[in-house]
Every structure is written in structure tokens, then in C-alpha cells.
Design a protein around this motif. Sequence first.
Motif, PDB file in Angstrom:
ATOM      1  N   ILE A 236       0.843  -1.198   0.000  1.00 39.49           N
ATOM      2  CA  ILE A 236       0.000   0.000   0.000  1.00 39.49           C
ATOM      3  C   ILE A 236       0.875   1.245   0.000  1.00 39.49           C
ATOM      4  O   ILE A 236       1.840   1.339   0.756  1.00 39.49           O
ATOM      5  CB  ILE A 236      -0.921   0.025   1.234  1.00 39.49           C
ATOM      6  N   GLY A 237       0.523   2.216  -0.840  1.00 41.36           N
ATOM      7  CA  GLY A 237       1.233   3.491  -0.840  1.00 41.36           C
ATOM      8  C   GLY A 237       1.464   4.006  -2.243  1.00 41.36           C
ATOM      9  O   GLY A 237       1.753   3.233  -3.158  1.00 41.36           O
ATOM     10  N   SER A 238       1.316   5.328  -2.396  1.00 38.95           N
ATOM     11  CA  SER A 238       1.527   5.960  -3.702  1.00 38.95           C
ATOM     12  C   SER A 238       2.605   7.026  -3.643  1.00 38.95           C
ATOM     13  O   SER A 238       2.735   7.834  -4.558  1.00 38.95           O
ATOM     14  CB  SER A 238       0.211   6.569  -4.202  1.00 38.95           C
TER      15      SER A 238
ATOM     16  N   ASP B 231       2.003   8.358   2.731  1.00 39.48           N
ATOM     17  CA  ASP B 231       1.265   7.097   2.589  1.00 39.48           C
ATOM     18  C   ASP B 231       0.424   6.761   3.820  1.00 39.48           C
ATOM     19  O   ASP B 231      -0.376   5.811   3.779  1.00 39.48           O
ATOM     20  CB  ASP B 231       2.246   5.933   2.344  1.00 39.48           C
ATOM     21  N   ILE B 232       0.611   7.499   4.914  1.00 36.94           N
ATOM     22  CA  ILE B 232      -0.055   7.126   6.168  1.00 36.94           C
ATOM     23  C   ILE B 232      -1.573   7.145   6.038  1.00 36.94           C
ATOM     24  O   ILE B 232      -2.256   6.227   6.514  1.00 36.94           O
ATOM     25  CB  ILE B 232       0.420   8.038   7.319  1.00 36.94           C
ATOM     26  N   GLU B 233      -2.130   8.160   5.381  1.00 36.60           N
ATOM     27  CA  GLU B 233      -3.589   8.226   5.249  1.00 36.60           C
ATOM     28  C   GLU B 233      -4.116   7.018   4.478  1.00 36.60           C
ATOM     29  O   GLU B 233      -5.106   6.392   4.876  1.00 36.60           O
ATOM     30  CB  GLU B 233      -4.000   9.513   4.542  1.00 36.60           C
TER      31      GLU B 233
ATOM     32  N   LEU C 105      -2.672   4.093   4.168  1.00 35.87           N
ATOM     33  CA  LEU C 105      -2.480   2.896   4.998  1.00 35.87           C
ATOM     34  C   LEU C 105      -3.540   2.798   6.087  1.00 35.87           C
ATOM     35  O   LEU C 105      -4.098   1.722   6.335  1.00 35.87           O
ATOM     36  CB  LEU C 105      -1.081   2.929   5.636  1.00 35.87           C
ATOM     37  N   VAL C 106      -3.817   3.916   6.761  1.00 32.06           N
ATOM     38  CA  VAL C 106      -4.820   3.918   7.824  1.00 32.06           C
ATOM     39  C   VAL C 106      -6.182   3.508   7.276  1.00 32.06           C
ATOM     40  O   VAL C 106      -6.885   2.672   7.870  1.00 32.06           O
ATOM     41  CB  VAL C 106      -4.907   5.304   8.500  1.00 32.06           C
ATOM     42  N   ASN C 107      -6.565   4.073   6.144  1.00 31.90           N
ATOM     43  CA  ASN C 107      -7.862   3.730   5.553  1.00 31.90           C
ATOM     44  C   ASN C 107      -7.916   2.248   5.155  1.00 31.90           C
ATOM     45  O   ASN C 107      -8.937   1.578   5.324  1.00 31.90           O
ATOM     46  CB  ASN C 107      -8.134   4.610   4.337  1.00 31.90           C
ATOM     47  N   HIS C 108      -6.794   1.736   4.657  1.00 31.36           N
ATOM     48  CA  HIS C 108      -6.725   0.322   4.297  1.00 31.36           C
ATOM     49  C   HIS C 108      -6.935  -0.560   5.527  1.00 31.36           C
ATOM     50  O   HIS C 108      -7.728  -1.516   5.495  1.00 31.36           O
ATOM     51  CB  HIS C 108      -5.367   0.017   3.658  1.00 31.36           C
ATOM     52  N   PHE C 109      -6.255  -0.233   6.615  1.00 31.52           N
ATOM     53  CA  PHE C 109      -6.380  -1.035   7.831  1.00 31.52           C
ATOM     54  C   PHE C 109      -7.759  -0.880   8.472  1.00 31.52           C
ATOM     55  O   PHE C 109      -8.315  -1.833   9.031  1.00 31.52           O
ATOM     56  CB  PHE C 109      -5.289  -0.660   8.833  1.00 31.52           C
ATOM     57  N   LEU C 110      -8.347   0.315   8.384  1.00 30.67           N
ATOM     58  CA  LEU C 110      -9.691   0.521   8.937  1.00 30.67           C
ATOM     59  C   LEU C 110     -10.705  -0.369   8.217  1.00 30.67           C
ATOM     60  O   LEU C 110     -11.569  -0.984   8.856  1.00 30.67           O
ATOM     61  CB  LEU C 110     -10.092   1.989   8.812  1.00 30.67           C
ATOM     62  N   ARG C 111     -10.613  -0.435   6.878  1.00 27.54           N
ATOM     63  CA  ARG C 111     -11.544  -1.280   6.129  1.00 27.54           C
ATOM     64  C   ARG C 111     -11.366  -2.751   6.546  1.00 27.54           C
ATOM     65  O   ARG C 111     -12.335  -3.500   6.678  1.00 27.54           O
ATOM     66  CB  ARG C 111     -11.301  -1.143   4.623  1.00 27.54           C
ATOM     67  N   LYS C 112     -10.125  -3.132   6.765  1.00 23.01           N
ATOM     68  CA  LYS C 112      -9.838  -4.516   7.152  1.00 23.01           C
ATOM     69  C   LYS C 112     -10.457  -4.849   8.507  1.00 23.01           C
ATOM     70  O   LYS C 112     -11.105  -5.889   8.669  1.00 23.01           O
ATOM     71  CB  LYS C 112      -8.318  -4.715   7.206  1.00 23.01           C
ATOM     72  N   TYR C 113     -10.287  -3.942   9.487  1.00 22.51           N
ATOM     73  CA  TYR C 113     -10.763  -4.248  10.844  1.00 22.51           C
ATOM     74  C   TYR C 113     -12.245  -3.969  11.023  1.00 22.51           C
ATOM     75  O   TYR C 113     -12.876  -4.525  11.920  1.00 22.51           O
ATOM     76  CB  TYR C 113      -9.914  -3.503  11.875  1.00 22.51           C
TER      77      TYR C 113
END
Length: 457
Positions: free
Chosen positions: A157-159, A333-335, A337-345
Motif C-alpha cells: 500500500i502506498g503511492s 502514505d499514512i492516510e 495505509l490507515v484507511n486500508h487497515f480501517l476497512r480490514k478491521y
Amino acid sequence: MAKATANILIVDDDDLILLSAQLLLEQHFSTVKKINNPNQITEAFNEHSFDVVLLDMNFRQGETTGKEGLKWLKKINEISPATKVILMTAYGEVDIAVEAMKTGAIDFIVKPWQNEKLIVTIKNALELFTKEKRVKQLESREKIISSNIDYQFGDMIGSSQAMKDIQKLITKVAPTDADVLILGENGTGKEVAARAIHKNSARANEVFIAVDLGTFPENLFESELFGHKKGAFTDAREERIGRFEAASGGTIFLDEIGNLPPNLQTKLLTVLQRRQITKVGSNMPVDIDVRVLCATNLNLKKAVEEGRFREDLYYRINTVELNLPPLSERVSDIEELVNHFLRKYEHKYHKERFQLDDNALEELKRHRWPGNVRELQHAVERAAILAEGTELTAQDFGFLSVSTQEINEFDSYDLENIEAWAIKKAIKKHNGNISHASKELGLSRGAMYRRMEKYGL
């Protein structure tokens, strides 16, 4: 007609029979060896592994009891239980041959043989050998893979420009079979990068075996990686293949390679050079076909200069080097990554969709993240579990705050200072529970204790 890939051994005291059998079989099988003295059987197996053995029943002039054949049949079964034995016998000794099959032979051929029947019998034995070998390999793979079944892996994840550069390099190196050394701090996603290489390689449909070299006691290193024969040591109750053989055809990922003791570095180098492993308790080399990906958070060049890591092993595993940036160098990339992990949890814990307020995002971006992406992931998971509502604020990440005194514990981004600080904080946070602290940092207990010793904690 293409030859079948197989290792065949012929054992007979009649040199004419040996020669005629060899000339026939070499037309159909890739490797055919012969010996005229059964006392050479052990030596032959020490030098090669054999799929099928053609074994005469009698080795003395006028002998017709078949006792010698039974004796050497048992010996072959002890040396290599997987090898299929076909007995060669005279017409009047068929009853003895049938009895011998109860001892472990798979079939028998009457001399003088019919060429077509001999070839078909060997091919049938070879097919059974291959099927049994494949079943054992799949069973061992299943055990190895199931040991990490609860580990969650995601895409890279990250752009940010740093991540675009990494993704571009992976795109170039993945289709090749080059060995890759992945470098980066703890928690930067070295295994995720390894899986991305595998996923985009020609081996993508084959197995990916991840091995944390820091978890193996030195006395079990060879057994875990290369397998062992039954009875090789006290607890070896059955034959077992190791990680390398289980990964054959696919990719093996060797994490924490920088922590290998010198004597184990030598053994690993030999395997990588020859692409062969030898099981503990055996002298028979086994060919392997694996792509090797390695990772470490240590400075291997420095370790080579200091004599702690073999220079030849360093160059063997380092055809291509992949350096993963710490999270502090990819703050943009933090935003994502955070959104990715939020969707996961949200999905994992059956939560409603979370929103992250701007102030919380800014605080997350300002945090040092010594544990990198792994630490961020744990922080988001904890916030998702403990949050009262659907909007996450800075207070939901309050446990990440660092006091001025703690910040002053180091005044630079030296990796060892940061790692020592992160370990000390994790131990304090979990009230001295090393298991919980090591789990949060993404380390094995063995790796955690080694680092604690290193930093005097």
C-alpha cells in the motif's frame, strides 16, 4: 521418444545381464547405474538417490534360495524406504519372489525378460514412487503452511515516490528467477514485498514458504530447513521433509538471515550453490528447485566487514537488492495505509464504517513510528476495537503519544537507537510480558531475547 526422468539402479553379479539391462533402460530413462556386487549398495545410495532398483535374488554360483536377495531387499528398505524394488529371478524361483514381495518388493521380473514387460514394470514402479513422493511433499507443505495460517497479508500500500520506486523495481525483478535480498527496518513490510515478488513471478501458482530463521534453535536448524530421516535423532519418529524441499517448484523466503551463526551460514551457502539438500541422518543429496528471497534489518555490508557474515553468502543472496523505506520517509502514505487497515478491521470486528478526523490524521503523521507499518497497523486495530463511535479522534490513539523525555532518549534516527527504544517501550507497555511485547513488535520470542541481550535490556 523423450526419456522419463528417473534414477535407476541395477544390481546383479552377471556382467552380461547388467550390460544388456543398462543398454535397454538407457533408451527410456534419464539415469541408469549398475553394480555387480550387492555390498556396494550402501555406497551407491550414499552417492545418489534412486527411484527404482532392479535387484537379483541370488549372488552366488548355484544359489537358488533367494535369501541373499531378501537380505539386500531389507537393506534397501532401511536405507531408502521410498525407493521401489523390482526383483529379478529365474523361472523356477517365482514362488520365492512372490514371498519376497511381502517383504517390500513392488514386483518381479522373470529372467530372461521380455523387453516391453520390463519397461512397463519399471514405469509402473516409477509412477507409484512419484505419486507417493508428491503426497508426502503436499502433506509436509500443508503442515508448514498451516503453522502460519492466521497471518494476514495484504498488497503493498502506498503511492508515495518511495513506494512507486519499490513497486517499479519489483515489477522488473519478479519475472526473473534472480535471488533478492530485501533490506529494511522492522515492520517495513519485507515479507509483503517478498510475496509481491512471488505473486508476479512465473512461480506464482506454486507454493510460497516463509521461514523466520530467528525461531530455530541451532541444533534443529538443519532438520527444519532440510528435513530428516526416521531415527536421525531422538525425536525423529518418522521421515520428514524440510522447508526447502516443501518449497521446491516455488519460492522460499528466509527472514532474519543476518542473525545466522557462522557455521549455519556455511551450510546454507552450500545448499544455495548446489541447489541440493541432504536430510539429517542421510548421505543422499536431493535436488531442489526454489527461488530464494532473503530479508534482514541488519546492515549486512557492515557485518561482512566485521567478519560476522560470510562475504560469499552475501553475494550469493544479493543478485538484486531491495531497500524498503521506513514509514518516516513515506509520511504521505499514512492516510492510505490507515484507511486500508480501517476497512480490514471493520470487516474483521463487524464494525460500522469508521471516519478519521483531520486532527487525528495529523497526529498520526507526526508520530515517529519506530515500528513502521506494523506499528501503525497495530495502532489502527486497537483504535478500531476500543473506539466508542464511528469517528476516530486523536484520543482514540492516545496510547501512541510520546513524552518529551522519551523523545530525548535519542537525538537521531539511528536504527539501533530507535530499535532499542521501541523494544524498551513495548516491554514497559506490556508490564514485562515478553511474549506480548514481541508479538506487538512483530518479532519471534527468540529474536526478541537476542535484541534485549544486544541492547542490555
